[in-house]
Scaffold this motif. Structure first.
Motif, PDB file in Angstrom:
ATOM      1  N   GLU A  48       7.747   5.748  -9.987  1.00  0.00           N
ATOM      2  CA  GLU A  48       8.418   4.775  -9.143  1.00  0.00           C
ATOM      3  C   GLU A  48       8.269   5.173  -7.675  1.00  0.00           C
ATOM      4  N   LEU A  51       9.433   2.275  -2.044  1.00  0.00           N
ATOM      5  CA  LEU A  51       8.866   1.045  -1.467  1.00  0.00           C
ATOM      6  C   LEU A  51       8.707   1.173   0.039  1.00  0.00           C
ATOM      7  N   ARG A  52       9.687   1.758   0.685  1.00  0.00           N
ATOM      8  CA  ARG A  52       9.623   1.903   2.143  1.00  0.00           C
ATOM      9  C   ARG A  52       8.414   2.732   2.536  1.00  0.00           C
ATOM     10  N   ARG A  53       8.239   3.842   1.851  1.00  0.00           N
ATOM     11  CA  ARG A  53       7.119   4.724   2.167  1.00  0.00           C
ATOM     12  C   ARG A  53       5.793   4.013   1.916  1.00  0.00           C
ATOM     13  N   VAL A  55       5.153   0.831   1.896  1.00  0.00           N
ATOM     14  CA  VAL A  55       4.920  -0.234   2.879  1.00  0.00           C
ATOM     15  C   VAL A  55       4.489   0.361   4.215  1.00  0.00           C
ATOM     16  N   LEU A  56       5.128   1.444   4.617  1.00  0.00           N
ATOM     17  CA  LEU A  56       4.761   2.062   5.894  1.00  0.00           C
ATOM     18  C   LEU A  56       3.331   2.581   5.857  1.00  0.00           C
ATOM     19  N   ILE A  57       2.963   3.213   4.761  1.00  0.00           N
ATOM     20  CA  ILE A  57       1.596   3.739   4.659  1.00  0.00           C
ATOM     21  C   ILE A  57       0.601   2.585   4.595  1.00  0.00           C
ATOM     22  N   ASN A  59       0.941  -0.361   5.876  1.00  0.00           N
ATOM     23  CA  ASN A  59       0.838  -0.936   7.218  1.00  0.00           C
ATOM     24  C   ASN A  59      -0.027  -0.063   8.120  1.00  0.00           C
ATOM     25  N   LEU A 132       0.643  -3.686  -3.537  1.00  0.00           N
ATOM     26  CA  LEU A 132       1.938  -4.319  -3.372  1.00  0.00           C
ATOM     27  C   LEU A 132       2.273  -5.195  -4.561  1.00  0.00           C
ATOM     28  N   LEU A 135       3.367  -2.882  -7.265  1.00  0.00           N
ATOM     29  CA  LEU A 135       4.724  -2.433  -6.990  1.00  0.00           C
ATOM     30  C   LEU A 135       5.703  -3.479  -7.428  1.00  0.00           C
TER      31      LEU A 135
END
Lengths: 265, 460
Positions: A48, A51-53, A55-57, A59, A132, A135
């Motif tokens: 799992e 999600l934040r990490r 998305v940042l990577i 981006n 994504l 995910l």
């Protein structure tokens, strides 16, 4: 500095290099790109990922590939063609038009990066898309309209591998005829069990929902090699036989970017 | 009382400037094991004072909650504040397994929030990634004795032996503090919960995960209202997640949430049932001269906190703390650099994942000072009035009773003065992510991995 993980030497790390045409900026860009890709793939192997990490990577990867598109080429031959389209459709045309056509570069050491960047950039947006989406399917549990597999084999494209380029060139005509369903026909279920274990999926639990997850997360089922997710050039020669030998990534790329693979001359 | 103090030290006369609300901070207590080997489960993941400051709660990665209570000052030593001693310990969350997705749900306590006290019992909300629980912590110091149907051991008495009726009497007993789960709010979050916030109406609270925010009623566990949903129809288009959310301290219809792109949205629940459209949008324009590959990552907001007054809010991103006036959306009113010397090290910090660390921040009771953590067990305080700042360290070395904390400095230039520490010597494994400030007094709690440090100001 006491750091976790590998120590790497980055030239003049302390210096801010806003000038995008300098080789220093380019080497920084490449470094960050490869680190980002590495990070992303490793986090995808977790059951799992955060999600934040992610998305940042993602981006950051997207930003780097966009800046690569905008930056002047290092030299004529290693120009970066068909840079990754952004995920929003309206930018597609703009980005594609800003870059020149496919290179015909010899595989010299200096220009390896240019070509690697091609492969990586090219499949980057596909990577991001599938990442994504994957995910989402992991976390949300809702079935997606077009099940896509995460591009686990992408990590092999980030290093100069003979498999990467040769494969690229040899794909075409076979891929045109293949559909997703065809590929899954000959799945070896014993291989499946083993791979599910590696992915952290439990085949016994969850019943049919686990089955759906399997389809989505199926890695390329190549003959056992040192890396569970690697593929080699070998399967390509036997591309007419089992579906298990075909890397999912190329299927995905073909479906997303039809006509991108130029016929071999 | 701002100004200078002159005192005589070993090496002569020293000048000591008072900084930060005219406070000299000194060590009070440290909780936790001293071992070098830190068990993962003992790592503190949240710290929170209750509304009166009498209780201090900590949550850890092992799903446990430990509550400390402030003891009354002893009459013999009035110059000392009372100490915080363990009041209650309980297992709030257990590891769970999601069978549908074949995923383990961590028991780590992400946040604890106290409810305002309404009777003798104390209530708090604690949450892990998926489930929020309302706990009641109550004291029992009396016991009924003299039951008719059972004897003191609790065994049932032989009915034939009962010949007379008596009224049980309440007898004092040793104080027992019991924690019991009163509500379990589950199955409302697909993504990981990062924030919970009790509303000023004391009836509702919100919980936020990466993509959604839900509004709950404290009495109702089988339903929650989704008030923010930023999940795109096509997950490919996801570029931003929710990182923190908080209810306004006075206006029960207002809340804010921050994002991974460095923006804050203020929403009014009176405007619409679904608050996808913000009422106010706070974002500072990017400084083009400091742009780098990591600009977006370091702009990601890790914490947002309203001031006690409700007029301001504070956000923490990777390198700075910003204070925003709710009436001005286009830029913060104050910006404080926490560890600007890390800006040139962002590439390494990206590589070792430190750039993803989520630091929290907090206000003091009067909103005149703010505090946040950094690396090497350093934490920083900023006085909003005097604009002075101080760096202190939570370490065992400076843990002598009532020892004044010495200000620390990180040397950025080539020349390193004595007592300064160079950037390359910082220990990035020692991070202070969670800090809390007593709502009324100058007492702070600082979580350093598995240890909880309590510092207070020197009372003369």
């Amino acid at each position: 500095m006491i750091l976790k993980g590998q120590k790497r030497k980055l030239p003049s790390e302390d210096v801010e290099v806003p000038d995008q045409s300098s080789p220093l900026w380019e080497s920084q860009r490449q470094f960050v790109f490869s680190v980002s890709l590495n990070k992303y793939q490793r986090s995808q192997e977790l059951p799992e990922p955060s999600l934040r990490r992610s998305v940042l990577i993602a981006n950051t990867l997207r930003q780097i590939s966009l800046e690569a598109c905008r930056s002047p080429p290092l030299d004529q031959q290693a120009s970066e063609p068909s840079c990754s389209s952004t995920l929003s459709p309206q930018n597609n045309a703009a980005n594609r038009s800003c870059c020149s056509g496919e290179p015909s570069v010899p595989m010299t050491e200096d220009e390896d990066w240019g070509l690697m960047a091609t492969d990586s950039d090219f499949s980057l947006s596909a990577a991001i898309s599938s990442i994504l989406t994957a995910l989402d399917s992991t976390v949300d549990g809702s079935p997606q309209a077009a099940p896509r597999t995460p591009l686990r084999s992408l990590e092999n494209l980030s290093g100069p591998s003979e498999g990467g380029v040769a494969m690229e060139a040899g794909r075409t005509s076979y891929m045109d005829d293949v559909t997703m369903e065809d590929l899954f026909q000959d799945i070896d279920s014993s291989q499946l069990e083993k791979d599910m274990g590696v992915l952290g999926l439990r085949s016994g639990a969850g019943g049919c929902s686990a089955g759906n997850d399997v389809i989505r997360y199926l890695p390329p089922l190549t003959p056992p090699s040192s890396h569970p997710f690697s593929f080699s050039a070998e399967p390509l020669q036997h591309c007419s036989c089992t579906a298990a030998a075909v890397p999912q990534v190329l299927v995905f790329l073909t479906r997303c970017y039809p006509g991108t693979f130029e016929p071999r001359g | 009382m701002a100004g200078k103090i002159v005192f005589e030290g070993r090496k002569g006369i020293h000048l000591l400037f008072l900084v930060c609300v005219c406070v000299m901070w000194c060590f009070s207590q440290v909780k936790g094991a001293i071992d070098e080997d830190v068990a993962e489960a003992d790592i503190i993941s949240t710290v929170e004072f209750n509304y009166s400051g009498e209780l201090l709660a900590t949550g850890d990665k092992g799903g446990r909650v430990v509550i400390f209570q402030h003891e009354q000052e002893s009459k013999n030593r009035p110059h000392l504040r009372g100490e915080y001693n363990v009041y209650s310990t309980f297992q709030s969350h257990e590891p769970e397994f999601d069978y549908l997705k074949s995923l383990e749900i961590e028991e780590k306590i992400n946040k604890i929030r106290w409810l305002p006290q309404q009777n003798a019992a104390h209530f708090l909300l604690s949450t892990n990634d998926k489930t929020i629980k309302l706990w009641k912590i109550s004291e029992r110091d009396k016991r009924a004795e003299g039951y008719n149907l059972k004897d003191e051991d609790g065994r049932l008495r032989d009915p034939f032996r009962i010949t007379s009726l008596r009224v049980p009497v309440l007898m004092p007993m040793d104080l027992m503090v019991e924690a019991s789960p009163r509500r379990i709010f589950a199955n409302a979050h697909t993504y990981h919960i990062n924030s919970i916030s009790v509303n000023s109406d004391h009836e509702t609270y919100l919980s936020a995960d990466d993509l959604r925010i839900n509004l709950w009623h404290l009495e109702i566990t089988d339903r929650s209202f989704n008030i923010v949903d930023i999940k795109p129809a096509n997950m490919e288009e996801l570029t931003e997640v929710i990182t923190a959310a908080e209810c306004h301290p006075h206006q029960c219809n207002v809340f804010v949430y921050s994002s991974s792109k460095g923006t804050i949205r203020l929403c009014d629940m009176r405007a619409a049932a679904l608050c996808d459209r913000h009422s106010k949008f706070f974002e500072e324009p990017e400084d083009p001269s400091s742009r780098s590959f990591f600009s977006e990552i370091i702009s990601s907001i890790s914490d947002v906190k309203f001031s006690h007054s409700g007029r301001y809010m504070m956000t923490r991103d990777y390198l700075s703390v910003k204070v925003w006036d709710l009436n001005m959306e286009n830029r913060p009113v104050e910006t404080y650099q926490v560890h600007e010397y890390l800006r040139s090290k962002l590439c390494s910090l990206y590589e070792n994942d430190c750039i993803f660390d989520k630091f929290e921040c907090c206000w003091n009771g009067s909103d005149s000072a703010i505090m946040t953590g950094s690396y090497n067990n350093f934490f920083r305080m900023f006085d909003r009035n005097t604009r002075r700042d101080i760096t202190l360290e939570a370490s065992r070395e400076s843990s002598k009773p009532r020892a004044t904390l010495k200000p620390r400095k990180v040397s950025t230039g080539g020349k390193r003065k004595k007592d300064e520490i160079s950037v390359d010597s910082l220990d990035f494994n020692k991070k202070i992510l969670h800090t809390a400030w007593h709502p009324k007094e100058n007492v702070i709690a600082v979580a350093a991995t598995n240890n909880l440090y309590i510092f207070q100001d020197k009372i003369n």
